[in-house]
Design a protein around this motif. Structure first.
Motif, PDB file in Angstrom:
ATOM      1  N   GLU A 144       5.199  66.462  50.633  1.00 55.11           N
ATOM      2  CA  GLU A 144       4.805  66.640  49.229  1.00 55.11           C
ATOM      3  C   GLU A 144       5.940  66.285  48.257  1.00 55.11           C
ATOM      4  N   GLY A 195       3.536  68.102  60.929  1.00 56.97           N
ATOM      5  CA  GLY A 195       4.273  68.549  59.743  1.00 56.97           C
ATOM      6  C   GLY A 195       3.714  67.952  58.465  1.00 56.97           C
ATOM      7  N   ASP A 222      -1.477  67.055  50.994  1.00 59.64           N
ATOM      8  CA  ASP A 222      -0.869  66.569  52.234  1.00 59.64           C
ATOM      9  C   ASP A 222      -2.006  66.149  53.179  1.00 59.64           C
ATOM     10  N   ARG A 241      10.308  76.811  50.496  1.00 55.09           N
ATOM     11  CA  ARG A 241      11.080  75.567  50.361  1.00 55.09           C
ATOM     12  C   ARG A 241      10.153  74.485  49.828  1.00 55.09           C
ATOM     13  N   GLY A 283       7.931  71.170  50.123  1.00 60.16           N
ATOM     14  CA  GLY A 283       7.107  70.628  51.207  1.00 60.16           C
ATOM     15  C   GLY A 283       7.564  69.241  51.607  1.00 60.16           C
ATOM     16  N   ASP A 284       7.260  68.895  52.830  1.00 55.42           N
ATOM     17  CA  ASP A 284       7.572  67.557  53.341  1.00 55.42           C
ATOM     18  C   ASP A 284       6.290  67.044  53.981  1.00 55.42           C
TER      19      ASP A 284
HETATM   20  N1  GLY Z   1       3.756  69.431  54.368  1.00 51.97           N
HETATM   21  C1  GLY Z   1       3.689  70.769  54.756  1.00 51.97           C
HETATM   22  C2  GLY Z   1       4.957  71.463  54.831  1.00 51.97           C
HETATM   23  O1  GLY Z   1       5.972  71.031  54.334  1.00 51.97           O
HETATM   24  O2  GLY Z   1       4.989  72.547  55.428  1.00 51.97           O
END
Ligand code: GLY
Ligand code: AMP
Length: 428
Positions: A295, A229, A215, A290, A292-293
């Motif tokens: 990822e 984030g 990330d 959970r 990743g966002d």
């Molecule tokens: N990209 C980091 C997260 O989802 O916490």
């Protein structure tokens, strides 16, 4: 047990758009619905306006729509016990119960487990009062990291470069900056190295490691400015060589999965392990409970395995022996944010999209913070707005394709980093 014929995805970000798309691609052709979703998800599947923290509303929706499976994206409903409630009514769900979600919701809880099971992680102290925290600070090397115990939307961590900054962070957090979330803090030694995200599909003591990803957490090019984030990601992360991947499994993943099970937690969901690759080896920065966002936006498009079958097996405790098939392609996602994120940013700016046929091959625009206005136009509705994602035979080509999509999107508050993937591209 046959695969479910209908699935509710809970959440509204780019991660959930990627989950929805991958589930729609399942050979089982499930009916997919989403709550609350966003403007882009609504172009793909029916969306229902139930907020992620409205647990009773989500349960009612799942029953009313007669779904056979629920996939939970974000941490908030997990921590509020959505999966516990779904299990009570006999509905299989992917995502941990509240006890497992605590691994993300409480950094103190996680640190205690890491220390108890001697899983590599930075030394830390826990504090509820300012005076002992300040005294501890003076005994530790600078830079030093101050963290709120609880959920703070990714904003509860300060990497302090000076003692003064560290002291200010201690006073800030214990002074109630995040309410109950920061009534307890951790003061943690600073780790140095490259960060990587290891997503693991877990079902009790069984697990499947998803492809490597990296990330880009800072807002600015060259990893500058405040943490966000996540501003973009790519997969595979070649800094994780096959040897290092095996070491991460041996020293971190397997001990973590076993530790969680030994603690009596029947974890069925994604264990997201944030790692620092230090000169002496991989070290755990955090667990999330959970996907990743962003990822997920680069990991899922690379799976050749059916995502529905994988998540269903994990939810039902049938993950043992499941092997993952991964495409050789590289994936890269550039997050398009609203200018001003992660602080204050406008909402409601109209977004104009390129015609899908004009996008490069294997390139898609996941929606995150988008909504429709009363005129039916797609507008910005959050800090992270879109995720331009591409698959390609090389990382350079994936980057070129994703950036072509970024350039083709029109929006007055558009902001994105220009250097997603640069670390790996420049290493060659
Ligand atoms: N990209 C980091 C997260 O989802 O916490
Ligand atoms: P966390 O919410 O725990 O993932 O922390 C957010 C970010 O802060 C991480 O992604 C790292 O960039 C940074 N960070 C957290 N803990 C440490 C640490 N012990 N040493 C260095 N950086 C850290």
């Amino acid at each position: 047990m046959p695969l479910p014929s209908s699935v509710l995805v809970v959440g509204s970000g780019g991660r959930e758009h990627a989950l929805v798309r991958s589930l729609l691609g399942s050979p089982a052709q499930p009916r997919v619905i989403c709550a609350p979703g966003n403007a882009g998800i609504a172009q793909d599947v029916p969306c229902f306006p139930v907020a992620v923290d409205h647990i009773a509303g989500l349960i009612a929706l799942a029953q009313q729509e007669k779904v056979e499976f629920v996939v939970v994206g974000p941490e908030v409903p997990l921590a509020l016990g959505l999966v516990d409630e779904l299990i009570k009514i006999g509905l299989p769900a992917y995502g941990p119960k509240a006890d497992g979600a605590r691994l993300e919701a409480s950094k103190v809880f996680t640190k205690e487990i890491l220390l108890k099971y001697q899983i590599p992680t930075a030394a830390a102290g826990f504090f509820r009062a300012v005076a002992p925290a300040l005294a501890y600070l003076r005994t530790r090397p600078i830079p030093i990291v101050i963290k709120a115990d609880g959920l703070a939307a990714g904003k509860g961590v300060v990497v302090a470069a000076t003692l003064a900054e560290a002291e200010a962070a201690v006073r800030d957090l214990l002074g109630g900056k995040f309410g109950a979330s920061s009534s307890q803090i951790l003061i943690e030694d600073c780790l140095f190295g490259e960060e990587t995200s290891q997503l693991v599909v877990v079902s009790g003591r069984d697990y499947v490691m998803l492809p490597t990803a990296q990330d880009h957490k800072r807002i600015g090019d060259g990893d500058t400015g405040p943490n966000t984030g996540g501003m973009g990601a790519y997969s595979p992360a070649e800094v994780v060589t096959p040897e290092l991947f095996a070491r991460i499994e041996r020293e971190i993943v397997r001990p973590s999965v076993n530790a969680i099970a030994d603690e009596g937690i029947d974890f069925r969901g994604t264990l997201f392990i944030g790692l620092m690759l230090t000169p002496t080896g991989p070290s755990v920065i955090e667990y999330n409970a959970r996907f990743g966002d962003p990822e997920t936006q680069v990991v899922l498009p690379r799976l050749a395995t059916d995502l529905l079958a994988l998540l269903w097996a994990a939810a039902r405790g049938e993950l043992g022996g499941v092997k993952l098939a991964v495409k050789p392609d590289y994936a890269l996602c550039v997050v398009i944010a609203a200018q001003g994120y992660p602080e204050s940013f406008p909402k409601g700016d109209v977004i104009t999209f390129p015609a899908p046929a004009s996008l490069p091959p294997a390139t898609f625009i996941y929606h995150a913070g988008t909504a429709k206005n009363s005129a039916g136009q797609v507008v910005t509705n959050g800090g992270r707005v879109l995720g331009a994602t591409a698959l390609a035979p090389t990382l350079a080509e994936a980057a070129a394709r994703a950036y072509a999509a970024c350039d083709a999107v029109q929006c007055s508050s558009k902001y994105f980093r220009r250097d997603i993937g640069a670390r790996q591209l420049n290493r060659r």
